[in-house]
Design a protein around this motif. Sequence first.
Motif, mmCIF file in Angstrom:
data_model
loop_
_atom_site.group_PDB
_atom_site.id
_atom_site.type_symbol
_atom_site.label_atom_id
_atom_site.label_comp_id
_atom_site.label_asym_id
_atom_site.label_seq_id
_atom_site.Cartn_x
_atom_site.Cartn_y
_atom_site.Cartn_z
ATOM 1 N N ASN A 102 0.778 -1.238 0.000
ATOM 2 C CA ASN A 102 0.000 0.000 0.000
ATOM 3 C C ASN A 102 0.808 1.286 0.000
ATOM 4 O OD1 ASN A 102 -2.880 -1.028 0.371
ATOM 5 N ND2 ASN A 102 -1.745 -2.104 1.958
ATOM 6 N N VAL A 103 2.020 1.252 0.505
ATOM 7 C CA VAL A 103 2.777 2.500 0.652
ATOM 8 C C VAL A 103 3.963 2.588 -0.299
ATOM 9 C CG1 VAL A 103 3.947 4.028 2.293
ATOM 10 C CG2 VAL A 103 2.047 2.612 3.079
ATOM 11 N N ASN A 104 4.607 1.481 -0.580
ATOM 12 C CA ASN A 104 5.806 1.524 -1.422
ATOM 13 C C ASN A 104 5.557 2.155 -2.793
ATOM 14 O OD1 ASN A 104 7.320 0.418 0.590
ATOM 15 N ND2 ASN A 104 7.770 -1.490 -0.474
ATOM 16 N N LYS A 105 4.349 2.076 -3.286
ATOM 17 C CA LYS A 105 4.051 2.671 -4.604
ATOM 18 C C LYS A 105 4.334 4.169 -4.616
ATOM 19 C CE LYS A 105 -0.833 3.143 -3.393
ATOM 20 N NZ LYS A 105 -2.165 2.602 -3.627
ATOM 21 N N TYR A 106 4.293 4.813 -3.454
ATOM 22 C CA TYR A 106 4.544 6.252 -3.371
ATOM 23 C C TYR A 106 6.029 6.592 -3.437
ATOM 24 C CZ TYR A 106 -0.333 6.516 -1.974
ATOM 25 O OH TYR A 106 -1.697 6.424 -1.938
ATOM 26 N N LEU A 107 6.890 5.585 -3.394
ATOM 27 C CA LEU A 107 8.325 5.821 -3.518
ATOM 28 C C LEU A 107 8.719 6.088 -4.965
ATOM 29 C CD1 LEU A 107 9.654 2.974 -1.198
ATOM 30 C CD2 LEU A 107 9.577 5.418 -0.678
ATOM 31 N N VAL A 108 7.855 5.693 -5.898
ATOM 32 C CA VAL A 108 8.141 5.849 -7.322
ATOM 33 C C VAL A 108 7.713 7.255 -7.742
ATOM 34 C CG1 VAL A 108 7.720 4.951 -9.639
ATOM 35 C CG2 VAL A 108 7.745 3.385 -7.669
ATOM 36 N N CYS A 109 8.701 8.137 -7.807
ATOM 37 C CA CYS A 109 8.429 9.520 -8.232
ATOM 38 C C CYS A 109 9.754 10.138 -8.663
ATOM 39 C CB CYS A 109 7.768 10.317 -7.110
ATOM 40 S SG CYS A 109 8.723 10.435 -5.597
ATOM 41 N N ASP A 110 9.673 11.315 -9.247
ATOM 42 C CA ASP A 110 10.872 11.975 -9.777
ATOM 43 C C ASP A 110 11.517 12.934 -8.789
ATOM 44 O OD1 ASP A 110 10.494 10.652 -12.159
ATOM 45 O OD2 ASP A 110 9.273 12.256 -13.022
ATOM 46 N N ILE A 111 11.076 12.913 -7.549
ATOM 47 C CA ILE A 111 11.619 13.825 -6.544
ATOM 48 C C ILE A 111 12.087 13.028 -5.327
ATOM 49 C CG2 ILE A 111 10.290 15.860 -7.266
ATOM 50 C CD1 ILE A 111 8.206 15.219 -5.146
ATOM 51 N N PRO A 112 12.962 13.612 -4.521
ATOM 52 C CA PRO A 112 13.430 12.899 -3.330
ATOM 53 C C PRO A 112 12.274 12.573 -2.380
ATOM 54 C CG PRO A 112 14.754 14.859 -3.725
ATOM 55 C CD PRO A 112 13.583 14.922 -4.664
ATOM 56 N N VAL A 113 12.415 11.463 -1.662
ATOM 57 C CA VAL A 113 11.396 11.031 -0.699
ATOM 58 C C VAL A 113 12.003 11.073 0.706
ATOM 59 C CG1 VAL A 113 9.933 9.119 0.051
ATOM 60 C CG2 VAL A 113 10.254 9.552 -2.391
ATOM 61 N N ILE A 114 11.247 11.653 1.631
ATOM 62 C CA ILE A 114 11.649 11.674 3.033
ATOM 63 C C ILE A 114 10.561 10.958 3.827
ATOM 64 C CG2 ILE A 114 12.126 13.117 5.043
ATOM 65 C CD1 ILE A 114 12.991 15.294 3.044
ATOM 66 N N VAL A 115 10.969 10.017 4.667
ATOM 67 C CA VAL A 115 10.029 9.254 5.486
ATOM 68 C C VAL A 115 10.132 9.756 6.926
ATOM 69 C CG1 VAL A 115 9.426 6.946 6.337
ATOM 70 C CG2 VAL A 115 10.230 7.233 3.981
ATOM 71 N N LEU A 116 8.987 10.127 7.493
ATOM 72 C CA LEU A 116 8.916 10.549 8.890
ATOM 73 C C LEU A 116 8.139 9.498 9.674
ATOM 74 C CD1 LEU A 116 7.934 14.315 8.529
ATOM 75 C CD2 LEU A 116 10.207 13.355 8.870
ATOM 76 N N ILE A 117 8.674 9.110 10.817
ATOM 77 C CA ILE A 117 8.023 8.111 11.659
ATOM 78 C C ILE A 117 7.890 8.700 13.048
ATOM 79 C CG2 ILE A 117 8.114 5.749 12.545
ATOM 80 C CD1 ILE A 117 10.299 5.282 10.264
ATOM 81 N N GLU A 118 6.667 8.705 13.562
ATOM 82 C CA GLU A 118 6.479 9.220 14.909
ATOM 83 C C GLU A 118 7.130 8.271 15.909
ATOM 84 O OE1 GLU A 118 2.919 8.965 17.763
ATOM 85 O OE2 GLU A 118 2.592 10.806 16.629
ATOM 86 N N SER A 119 7.960 8.823 16.765
ATOM 87 C CA SER A 119 8.644 8.036 17.791
ATOM 88 C C SER A 119 7.631 7.447 18.776
ATOM 89 C CB SER A 119 9.631 8.937 18.532
ATOM 90 O OG SER A 119 10.267 8.231 19.557
ATOM 91 N N GLN A 120 7.871 6.203 19.139
ATOM 92 C CA GLN A 120 7.021 5.528 20.115
ATOM 93 C C GLN A 120 7.842 5.259 21.376
ATOM 94 O OE1 GLN A 120 3.615 4.858 19.251
ATOM 95 N NE2 GLN A 120 4.393 6.314 17.747
ATOM 96 N N ILE A 121 7.224 5.417 22.515
ATOM 97 C CA ILE A 121 7.966 5.169 23.744
ATOM 98 C C ILE A 121 8.258 3.676 23.861
ATOM 99 C CG2 ILE A 121 7.139 7.208 24.972
ATOM 100 C CD1 ILE A 121 5.093 5.448 26.392
ATOM 101 N N SER A 122 9.462 3.366 24.276
ATOM 102 C CA SER A 122 9.884 1.965 24.297
ATOM 103 C C SER A 122 9.116 1.133 25.323
ATOM 104 C CB SER A 122 11.385 1.865 24.547
ATOM 105 O OG SER A 122 11.707 2.488 25.767
ATOM 106 N N ILE A 123 8.499 1.787 26.295
ATOM 107 C CA ILE A 123 7.720 1.035 27.278
ATOM 108 C C ILE A 123 6.488 0.389 26.628
ATOM 109 C CG2 ILE A 123 6.270 2.924 28.103
ATOM 110 C CD1 ILE A 123 6.862 1.809 30.967
ATOM 111 N N ASN A 124 5.999 0.994 25.545
ATOM 112 C CA ASN A 124 4.895 0.407 24.779
ATOM 113 C C ASN A 124 5.530 -0.442 23.679
ATOM 114 O OD1 ASN A 124 2.756 -0.253 23.147
ATOM 115 N ND2 ASN A 124 1.834 1.769 23.189
ATOM 116 N N ASP A 125 5.910 -1.649 24.035
ATOM 117 C CA ASP A 125 6.708 -2.472 23.130
ATOM 118 C C ASP A 125 5.994 -2.823 21.831
ATOM 119 O OD1 ASP A 125 5.022 -4.247 24.552
ATOM 120 O OD2 ASP A 125 6.413 -5.906 24.261
#
Length: 161
Positions: A102-125
């Motif tokens: 579902n998401v990898n298809k958005y990597l195919v483009c003519d511009i740079p891609v930046i992926v942001l991931i919201e940090s999760q607290i390690s206590i919530n494994d």
Amino acid sequence: MVNLLNCRWISFDPATKSLAYSVIDIDLSQMNSEFIKETRSECIKDSHNQPVPEDIKERAEALTSCINFIGGDVVDLFPGVPDKSISRKQRTKAVSQFLKTNVNKYLVCDIPVIVLIESQISINDKSFQVETVIASHYSDHHFEIVKPTLKNLVFINGDDE
């Protein structure tokens, strides 16, 4: 170095069994950097429940026109399944498969891609595991793990004001 003035942003908000993501293209390459800084500064200054002057509205609209929503969704990776009954292996496979289909298809483009991931607290494994799977999946791309308070902000000039 990634050109931040013209790139695609893929942003993730992982949870224990659901996953939210959005994909936007930002093209500020035609904008004068001084115009961007002044507009940003004026918008912040006028954002405290005061009427926004017309010229500031027009400049903000010009910046907004450079942002294009491409896609996104909030998905339950295990509909109807209690969270406590999902194994680590099942969770890893489900997240990985979802990203591939579902998401990898958005990597195919003519511009740079930046992926942001919201940090999760390690206590919530469980949500931390989802964060780790996403980071591993996109480790060959430019990715950042960001604090939850920062994930909805875009800093055009690189400052954290």
